[in-house]
Design a protein around this motif. Structure first.
Motif, PDB file in Angstrom:
ATOM      1  N   CYS A  23      -8.951   3.661  -2.822  1.00  0.00           N
ATOM      2  CA  CYS A  23      -9.983   2.726  -2.360  1.00  0.00           C
ATOM      3  C   CYS A  23     -10.981   3.427  -1.446  1.00  0.00           C
ATOM      4  O   CYS A  23     -12.200   3.229  -1.561  1.00  0.00           O
ATOM      5  CB  CYS A  23      -9.340   1.537  -1.657  1.00  0.00           C
ATOM      6  N   CYS A  54      -2.428   5.847  -1.427  1.00  0.00           N
ATOM      7  CA  CYS A  54      -2.996   6.765  -2.415  1.00  0.00           C
ATOM      8  C   CYS A  54      -4.435   7.132  -2.061  1.00  0.00           C
ATOM      9  O   CYS A  54      -4.972   8.131  -2.532  1.00  0.00           O
ATOM     10  CB  CYS A  54      -2.950   6.144  -3.806  1.00  0.00           C
ATOM     11  N   MET A  55      -5.091   6.297  -1.261  1.00  0.00           N
ATOM     12  CA  MET A  55      -6.458   6.506  -0.753  1.00  0.00           C
ATOM     13  C   MET A  55      -7.541   6.344  -1.822  1.00  0.00           C
ATOM     14  O   MET A  55      -8.701   6.670  -1.577  1.00  0.00           O
ATOM     15  CB  MET A  55      -6.607   7.874  -0.053  1.00  0.00           C
ATOM     16  N   CYS A  82      -6.942  -0.049  -7.009  1.00  0.00           N
ATOM     17  CA  CYS A  82      -5.664  -0.119  -6.274  1.00  0.00           C
ATOM     18  C   CYS A  82      -4.524  -0.519  -7.205  1.00  0.00           C
ATOM     19  O   CYS A  82      -4.364  -1.705  -7.511  1.00  0.00           O
ATOM     20  CB  CYS A  82      -5.802  -1.120  -5.124  1.00  0.00           C
ATOM     21  N   CYS A  89       0.837  -1.209   0.000  1.00  0.00           N
ATOM     22  CA  CYS A  89       0.000   0.000   0.000  1.00  0.00           C
ATOM     23  C   CYS A  89       0.871   1.258   0.000  1.00  0.00           C
ATOM     24  O   CYS A  89       1.816   1.371   0.790  1.00  0.00           O
ATOM     25  CB  CYS A  89      -0.899  -0.020   1.237  1.00  0.00           C
ATOM     26  N   ASP A  90       0.529   2.187  -0.897  1.00  0.00           N
ATOM     27  CA  ASP A  90       1.260   3.463  -0.937  1.00  0.00           C
ATOM     28  C   ASP A  90       0.386   4.624  -0.445  1.00  0.00           C
ATOM     29  O   ASP A  90       0.723   5.787  -0.637  1.00  0.00           O
ATOM     30  CB  ASP A  90       1.803   3.743  -2.344  1.00  0.00           C
TER      31      ASP A  90
HETATM   32  S1  SF4 Z   1      -5.967   1.905  -3.233  1.00  0.00           S
HETATM   33 FE1  SF4 Z   1      -6.040   1.726  -0.991  1.00  0.00          FE
HETATM   34  S2  SF4 Z   1      -4.969  -0.193  -0.501  1.00  0.00           S
HETATM   35 FE2  SF4 Z   1      -4.449   0.385  -2.607  1.00  0.00          FE
HETATM   36  S3  SF4 Z   1      -2.537   1.518  -2.429  1.00  0.00           S
HETATM   37 FE3  SF4 Z   1      -4.197   3.022  -2.420  1.00  0.00          FE
HETATM   38  S4  SF4 Z   1      -4.657   3.331  -0.232  1.00  0.00           S
HETATM   39 FE4  SF4 Z   1      -3.453   1.444  -0.393  1.00  0.00          FE
END
Ligand code: SF4
Ligand code: SF4
Length: 97
Positions: free
Chosen positions: A31, A28-29, A69, A25-26
């Motif tokens: 999700c 990125c938010m 993601c 997980c980076d």
């Molecule tokens: S989409 Fe959610 S789980 Fe995937 S990298 Fe971004 S914050 Fe992490």
């Protein structure tokens, strides 16, 4: 107590929610932005800046947020095993009537 049921089974008896792989997980938010059900919670001040706060809010068999993601950090339980378990619980509940 949950009033929500899925296939006649109380939602809180069904193990279905995303798991975040923190090695990928980076934060990125994407999700959290995508999901309308408040499953995730942001913890900006902590090492793990996103957690699965409300697993029972996740719609059983939905995996939609995983498509947002990029690093493939979200995983879900096995659908066939979850279905099997739901059927077992239904039988147990029917036996208790
Ligand atoms: S989409 Fe959610 S789980 Fe995937 S990298 Fe971004 S914050 Fe992490
Ligand atoms: S699987 Fe669906 S309901 Fe569950 S957290 Fe992801 S988008 Fe939300």
């Amino acid at each position: 107590m949950s009033e929500n049921t899925f296939m006649g089974v109380p939602r809180d008896k069904i193990d279905w929610a995303p798991t975040i792989d923190y090695t990928r997980c980076d934060y990125c938010m994407e999700c959290d932005i995508f999901c309308p059900h408040q499953v995730f919670e942001r913890r900006e001040q902590e090492d793990k800046k996103l957690i699965v706060k409300n697993p029972n809010n996740c719609v059983v068999f939905c995996r939609a947020c995983s498509k947002t993601c990029g690093p493939d950090a979200l995983s879900f339980p096995n659908k066939a095993e979850t279905t099997k378990r739901i059927k077992e619980i239904r039988k147990e509940l029917a036996g208790n009537d």
